[in-house]
Design an enzyme around this catalytic site. Structure first.
Site, PDB file in Angstrom:
ATOM      1  N   LYS A 150       5.483  -1.820 -21.391  1.00 47.40           N
ATOM      2  CA  LYS A 150       5.819  -0.897 -20.212  1.00 47.40           C
ATOM      3  C   LYS A 150       7.209  -0.316 -20.115  1.00 47.40           C
ATOM      4  CE  LYS A 150       5.113   2.145 -16.899  1.00 47.40           C
ATOM      5  NZ  LYS A 150       5.993   2.438 -16.127  1.00 47.40           N
ATOM      6  N   SER A 180       1.013   2.912 -15.852  1.00 44.63           N
ATOM      7  CA  SER A 180       1.735   3.928 -16.016  1.00 44.63           C
ATOM      8  C   SER A 180       0.824   5.044 -15.827  1.00 44.63           C
ATOM      9  CB  SER A 180       2.114   4.282 -17.515  1.00 44.63           C
ATOM     10  OG  SER A 180       2.792   5.384 -17.498  1.00 44.63           O
ATOM     11  N   LEU A 200       0.842  -1.189   0.014  1.00 45.52           N
ATOM     12  CA  LEU A 200       0.083  -0.015  -0.179  1.00 45.52           C
ATOM     13  C   LEU A 200       0.995   1.393  -0.234  1.00 45.52           C
ATOM     14  CD1 LEU A 200      -2.738  -1.379   2.421  1.00 45.52           C
ATOM     15  CD2 LEU A 200      -2.896  -0.868  -0.102  1.00 45.52           C
ATOM     16  N   VAL A 227       2.517   4.335  -2.285  1.00 49.74           N
ATOM     17  CA  VAL A 227       2.178   5.343  -3.440  1.00 49.74           C
ATOM     18  C   VAL A 227       1.272   4.712  -4.404  1.00 49.74           C
ATOM     19  CG1 VAL A 227       2.649   7.302  -4.888  1.00 49.74           C
ATOM     20  CG2 VAL A 227       3.585   7.046  -2.703  1.00 49.74           C
ATOM     21  N   GLU A 248       9.926   7.413 -22.670  1.00 49.09           N
ATOM     22  CA  GLU A 248       9.542   8.381 -21.600  1.00 49.09           C
ATOM     23  C   GLU A 248      11.133   9.196 -21.328  1.00 49.09           C
ATOM     24  OE1 GLU A 248       7.490   7.276 -17.938  1.00 49.09           O
ATOM     25  OE2 GLU A 248       9.382   7.869 -17.019  1.00 49.09           O
ATOM     26  N   TYR A 249      12.056   8.209 -21.041  1.00 50.28           N
ATOM     27  CA  TYR A 249      13.476   8.840 -21.183  1.00 50.28           C
ATOM     28  C   TYR A 249      13.998   9.629 -22.051  1.00 50.28           C
ATOM     29  CZ  TYR A 249      15.018   5.694 -16.868  1.00 50.28           C
ATOM     30  OH  TYR A 249      15.281   5.123 -15.685  1.00 50.28           O
TER      31      TYR A 249
HETATM   32  C1  6PG Z   1       5.056   5.779 -15.184  1.00 48.00           C
HETATM   33  C2  6PG Z   1       6.434   5.793 -14.909  1.00 48.00           C
HETATM   34  C3  6PG Z   1       7.296   5.208 -13.609  1.00 48.00           C
HETATM   35  C4  6PG Z   1       8.224   5.758 -13.183  1.00 48.00           C
HETATM   36  C5  6PG Z   1       9.440   5.191 -13.686  1.00 48.00           C
HETATM   37  C6  6PG Z   1      10.709   5.979 -13.890  1.00 48.00           C
HETATM   38  O1  6PG Z   1       4.915   5.252 -16.365  1.00 48.00           O
HETATM   39  O2  6PG Z   1       4.010   5.882 -14.550  1.00 48.00           O
HETATM   40  O3  6PG Z   1       7.400   5.591 -15.993  1.00 48.00           O
HETATM   41  O4  6PG Z   1       7.055   3.849 -13.854  1.00 48.00           O
HETATM   42  O5  6PG Z   1       8.299   7.258 -13.371  1.00 48.00           O
HETATM   43  O6  6PG Z   1       9.731   4.336 -12.812  1.00 48.00           O
HETATM   44  O7  6PG Z   1      11.405   6.153 -13.169  1.00 48.00           O
HETATM   45  P1  6PG Z   1      13.027   6.559 -13.136  1.00 48.00           P
HETATM   46  O8  6PG Z   1      13.009   7.922 -13.997  1.00 48.00           O
HETATM   47  O9  6PG Z   1      13.313   6.635 -11.967  1.00 48.00           O
HETATM   48  O10 6PG Z   1      13.879   5.377 -13.863  1.00 48.00           O
END
Ligand code: 6PG
Length: 497
Positions: free
Chosen positions: A200, A135, A11, A13, A207-208
């Site tokens: 994912k 995500s 539980l 975040v 995302e990065y």
């Molecule tokens: C999401 C994010 C989430 C988190 C990652 C990335 O899709 O909700 O990607 O999974 O932000 O863990 O984290 P880092 O930048 O610390 O690798």
């Protein structure tokens, strides 16, 4: 009382937020966490929801055995735990407490996809191990995340109504009529075990890279145009109204226009420039190298975080390696910004193309038959990389499921044609001014390599044959025929091998 619809183990975040979201949607949830503080926090927050009509109930218990006693059959247990061995350890506890082969365990964490595959195989006859990658961060989990599910298909039938209820819904305003249904949930079954966590992982690689591209645009504006943070934020805010519309652009605009509550300075100016990472971008880069499916801009974004972490060396180098630079200020600021806008758009497109290309390679290898249109669709809302142009990506794969590369789609190739010059101007200005653009320039190199019918790999193959007799194919013979040249002899002759 065995009446809860689902258990949430963990539980923290994310687990707490998913549990509250389920309650909001009318499901009864039993929660467990080894931390008393986490259990109490979840109970307190759930109290405010469960008072209203149509909402589910929440109860928390103090042992795994009590989790099982609180659930309807088949028992559905979601895990929201850190990636790694803790997953096996909790699943083993659940089995010892009496979970059986009809019951379903769902890993909602950021697990490595190969771990999900082996866990599914390991527990096959003991329970139904299912994965759902989530995500959207804390807020997404609470009000509507994107959910990437995979594994046992029968398990999906049980969890589908819950997942579709809690997932983000796509606001279809402005979509072409009939192209997509209204209010589609961003939750989907993507394939056998491992597929959801794999998708994912690539989402996080994208995302990065997307974050890195935005950071480079900010860096360029502050260092060549001397724009203060809030002015950059305003530029991003206006770009967010057009083709660059995305969640990451929106939050970057907000962050840049925020002041530090302590000093009153722009908030970003007080944040230390050393990026952290938990590893999913690295996994994507490693996977790209292993697959031979090039995702250099994603890998570059992982390197950029690593280089940011070398703060002490960078400070030293900034003194020792002072270089001559020249920024061409002849251009109007509006033109420089227009070029940067196009550079960002094209680079972003390249990053998505790299991500989808990587997924295509792994989908073939794993025989997953990933549906790229569906993946783009569930990324349109809830997830961190949600962006307006995912609609176009989904449509591209809907009309051409076997598209060899996203950039070859008609719509995107036209977009690139119109914007490439601004991209080149930007990369060249960044090189001349000494402002690093590892992501944006790597994306341009990927694009130029992709459109090169002949690359200098002919010389490379000859080099390999020269020092290692590694052989080469000829342009005038079938590719499978291999040759070697007698490099060490005075008169060089060719041998078929
Ligand atoms: C999401 C994010 C989430 C988190 C990652 C990335 O899709 O909700 O990607 O999974 O932000 O863990 O984290 P880092 O930048 O610390 O690798």
């Amino acid at each position: 009382m065995s009446n809860s619809d689902i258990a949430m183990i963990g539980l923290g975040v994310m687990g707490k937020s998913l549990a509250l979201n389920l309650i909001d949607q009318g499901f009864d949830v039993v929660g467990f966490d080894i931390s008393d503080a986490h259990r109490i926090r979840a109970e307190n927050e759930a109290k405010n929801i469960t008072k209203s009509e149509g909402k589910g109930a929440f109860s928390s218990v103090d042992s795994i055995a009590n989790v099982l006693l609180s659930l309807k059959s088949p028992r559905v247990v979601a895990l929201s735990l850190p990636a790694g061995h803790i997953i096996e350890s909790v699943v083993d506890d659940l089995l010892n407490a009496g979970l059986n082969s009809d019951d379903i365990v769902i890993d909602t964490g950021n697990s490595l996809w190969t771990d999900s595959e082996s866990r599914e195989a390991k527990y096959r006859d003991k329970l139904r191990f299912f994965s759902t990658a989530v995500s959207g961060g804390e807020v997404g989990a609470r009000i509507g995340p994107a959910l990437m599910a995979s594994g046992d298909k029968q398990a999906w039938q049980y969890v589908q109504p819950m997942w579709e209820a809690i997932a983000a819904k796509v606001d279809d305003k402005g979509l072409p009529v009939g192209q997509f249904e209204q209010g589609e949930p961003c939750a989907a079954y993507l394939g056998p075990a491992g597929a959801g966590h794999y998708v994912k992982m690539v989402h996080n690689g994208i995302e990065y890279a997307d974050m890195q591209l935005i950071c480079e645009a900010y860096h360029f504006m502050t260092h060549t145009l001397d724009l203060p943070a809030d002015a950059v934020g305003k530029v991003f805010e206006s770009w967010n109204q057009g083709v660059l519309n995305s969640y990451l652009m929106e939050i970057s605009a907000d962050i840049l226009q925020t002041s530090d509550p302590v000093t009153g300075q722009p908030f970003v100016d007080v944040v230390l420039d050393q990026a952290g990472q938990k590893g999913t971008g690295l996994w994507t880069a490693i996977n790209s190298l292993q697959q031979g499916a090039p995702a250099p801009t994603i890998a570059q974004s992982v390197f950029a975080r690593a280089q940011s972490a070398q703060k002490a060396t960078r400070i030293q180098a900034s003194e020792i390696l002072k270089a001559q630079t020249k920024f061409n200020k002849k251009e109007e600021v509006s033109q420089i910004l227009a070029n940067l806008h196009d550079a960002l758009y094209c680079s972003k497109l390249v990053v998505y193309a790299q991500g989808f290309d990587l997924m295509a390679a792994t989908s073939i290898q794993e025989k997953w038959q990933l549906d790229f249109s569906k993946i783009a669709k569930i990324w349109r809302s809830g997830c961190i990389i949600r962006a307006g142009f995912l609609q176009d990506i989904s449509f591209a794969y809907q009309t051409e499921p076997d598209l060899p590369n996203l950039l070859l789609n008609r719509h995107f190739s036209h977009q690139l044609k119109a914007r490439t010059l601004g991209w080149r101007e930007t990369v060249s200005s960044s090189a001349m001014s000494g402002v690093p653009m590892p992501g944006i320039s790597s994306a341009l190199s990927y694009f130029d390599s992709l459109r090169c019918a002949v690359l200098p790999a002919n010389l490379l193959q000859a080099q390999r044959d020269y020092f290692g007799s590694h052989t080469y194919s000829r342009v005038d013979k079938p590719e499978e025929q291999k040759f070697h040249l007698s490099w060490s002899e005075n008169i060089r002759t060719e041998h078929k091998v």
